[in-house]
Design an enzyme around this catalytic site. Sequence first.
Site, PDB file in Angstrom:
ATOM      1  N   ASP A  21      77.347  -0.360 -93.948  1.00  0.00           N
ATOM      2  CA  ASP A  21      77.336  -1.634 -93.222  1.00  0.00           C
ATOM      3  C   ASP A  21      76.420  -2.614 -93.954  1.00  0.00           C
ATOM      4  O   ASP A  21      75.331  -2.251 -94.404  1.00  0.00           O
ATOM      5  CB  ASP A  21      76.855  -1.419 -91.780  1.00  0.00           C
ATOM      6  CG  ASP A  21      77.193  -2.599 -90.889  1.00  0.00           C
ATOM      7  OD1 ASP A  21      78.035  -2.451 -89.986  1.00  0.00           O
ATOM      8  OD2 ASP A  21      76.618  -3.702 -91.103  1.00  0.00           O
ATOM      9  N   HIS A  24      95.955  -0.804 -91.426  1.00  0.00           N
ATOM     10  CA  HIS A  24      95.412  -1.791 -90.480  1.00  0.00           C
ATOM     11  C   HIS A  24      95.804  -1.433 -89.051  1.00  0.00           C
ATOM     12  O   HIS A  24      96.967  -1.540 -88.664  1.00  0.00           O
ATOM     13  CB  HIS A  24      95.906  -3.205 -90.811  1.00  0.00           C
ATOM     14  CG  HIS A  24      95.339  -4.228 -89.865  1.00  0.00           C
ATOM     15  ND1 HIS A  24      94.072  -4.751 -90.012  1.00  0.00           N
ATOM     16  CD2 HIS A  24      95.842  -4.777 -88.728  1.00  0.00           C
ATOM     17  CE1 HIS A  24      93.829  -5.590 -89.021  1.00  0.00           C
ATOM     18  NE2 HIS A  24      94.886  -5.623 -88.233  1.00  0.00           N
ATOM     19  N   HIS A  58      89.593  -4.657 -87.185  1.00  0.00           N
ATOM     20  CA  HIS A  58      90.213  -3.544 -87.907  1.00  0.00           C
ATOM     21  C   HIS A  58      89.424  -2.330 -87.416  1.00  0.00           C
ATOM     22  O   HIS A  58      88.190  -2.303 -87.574  1.00  0.00           O
ATOM     23  CB  HIS A  58      90.065  -3.749 -89.419  1.00  0.00           C
ATOM     24  CG  HIS A  58      90.656  -2.663 -90.271  1.00  0.00           C
ATOM     25  ND1 HIS A  58      91.543  -2.923 -91.307  1.00  0.00           N
ATOM     26  CD2 HIS A  58      90.464  -1.325 -90.276  1.00  0.00           C
ATOM     27  CE1 HIS A  58      91.885  -1.781 -91.896  1.00  0.00           C
ATOM     28  NE2 HIS A  58      91.235  -0.783 -91.282  1.00  0.00           N
ATOM     29  N   HIS A 115      87.139   0.471 -86.545  1.00  0.00           N
ATOM     30  CA  HIS A 115      86.052   1.073 -87.313  1.00  0.00           C
ATOM     31  C   HIS A 115      85.106   1.814 -86.398  1.00  0.00           C
ATOM     32  O   HIS A 115      84.940   1.462 -85.240  1.00  0.00           O
ATOM     33  CB  HIS A 115      85.300   0.025 -88.142  1.00  0.00           C
ATOM     34  CG  HIS A 115      84.751  -1.113 -87.351  1.00  0.00           C
ATOM     35  ND1 HIS A 115      85.528  -2.170 -86.928  1.00  0.00           N
ATOM     36  CD2 HIS A 115      83.508  -1.361 -86.879  1.00  0.00           C
ATOM     37  CE1 HIS A 115      84.784  -3.025 -86.256  1.00  0.00           C
ATOM     38  NE2 HIS A 115      83.548  -2.546 -86.196  1.00  0.00           N
TER      39      HIS A 115
HETATM   40  P1  AMP Z   1      81.729  -4.823 -84.939  1.00  0.00           P
HETATM   41  O1  AMP Z   1      80.818  -5.748 -84.185  1.00  0.00           O
HETATM   42  O2  AMP Z   1      81.759  -3.434 -84.377  1.00  0.00           O
HETATM   43  O3  AMP Z   1      83.093  -5.422 -85.151  1.00  0.00           O
HETATM   44  O4  AMP Z   1      81.020  -4.600 -86.332  1.00  0.00           O
HETATM   45  C1  AMP Z   1      81.376  -5.188 -87.522  1.00  0.00           C
HETATM   46  C2  AMP Z   1      80.358  -4.669 -88.528  1.00  0.00           C
HETATM   47  O5  AMP Z   1      80.836  -4.988 -89.822  1.00  0.00           O
HETATM   48  C3  AMP Z   1      78.963  -5.277 -88.385  1.00  0.00           C
HETATM   49  O6  AMP Z   1      78.003  -4.241 -88.183  1.00  0.00           O
HETATM   50  C4  AMP Z   1      78.747  -5.999 -89.722  1.00  0.00           C
HETATM   51  O7  AMP Z   1      77.421  -5.918 -90.200  1.00  0.00           O
HETATM   52  C5  AMP Z   1      79.723  -5.268 -90.630  1.00  0.00           C
HETATM   53  N1  AMP Z   1      80.197  -6.059 -91.760  1.00  0.00           N
HETATM   54  C6  AMP Z   1      80.674  -7.322 -91.744  1.00  0.00           C
HETATM   55  N2  AMP Z   1      81.038  -7.709 -92.975  1.00  0.00           N
HETATM   56  C7  AMP Z   1      80.794  -6.663 -93.800  1.00  0.00           C
HETATM   57  C8  AMP Z   1      80.962  -6.431 -95.198  1.00  0.00           C
HETATM   58  N3  AMP Z   1      81.453  -7.382 -96.011  1.00  0.00           N
HETATM   59  N4  AMP Z   1      80.582  -5.237 -95.692  1.00  0.00           N
HETATM   60  C9  AMP Z   1      80.074  -4.284 -94.900  1.00  0.00           C
HETATM   61  N5  AMP Z   1      79.917  -4.425 -93.569  1.00  0.00           N
HETATM   62  C10 AMP Z   1      80.257  -5.596 -93.021  1.00  0.00           C
HETATM   63 ZN    ZN Z   2      92.680  -4.581 -91.523  1.00  0.00          ZN
END
Ligand code: AMP
Ligand code: ZN
Length: 124
Positions: free
Chosen positions: A38, A54, A109, A111
Amino acid sequence: MGEREVAHDPDCLFCKIVQGQIPSRKVHEDEQVYVFHDIHPWAPVHFLMVPKQHIPSFAQLGPEHAGLMGHMMTLAPRLALQEGCRPYPEGGFRIVSNTGAEGGQEVHHLHVHVMGGPRPWLRG
Ligand code: AMP
Ligand code: ZN
């Protein structure tokens, strides 16, 4: 299923990461799953596990995804140890998946956050 047959959304941040169009710090990759650190970690260990395909969120999962999700969830403890989480029960880790607006989801997406390491953490 090979990488070429996996369905991507051209406007999706994590699809771009899966395809290498946006850089990421890779933890693990196989046919079905991509795992990366992250960018704003809450904990000493904080990585994200995503299906290469996706899928917007957990809300879209059906029985056809049981194999994929079983693979992802059983991979999590191995990667947590690999990335520096101490063993259970003294160590361990937290698994979180934000789903939808009220679930706090920002990237649409599917995760799974895997967080661990010595406390205190920034969040969580
Ligand atoms: P969520 O709120 O569960 O959708 O979390 C999205 C997560 O993606 C957050 O913890 C962000 O810090 C992380 N994130 C956003 N952009 C990136 C990126 N380019 N590379 C790695 N993590 C990311
Ligand atoms: Zn996606």
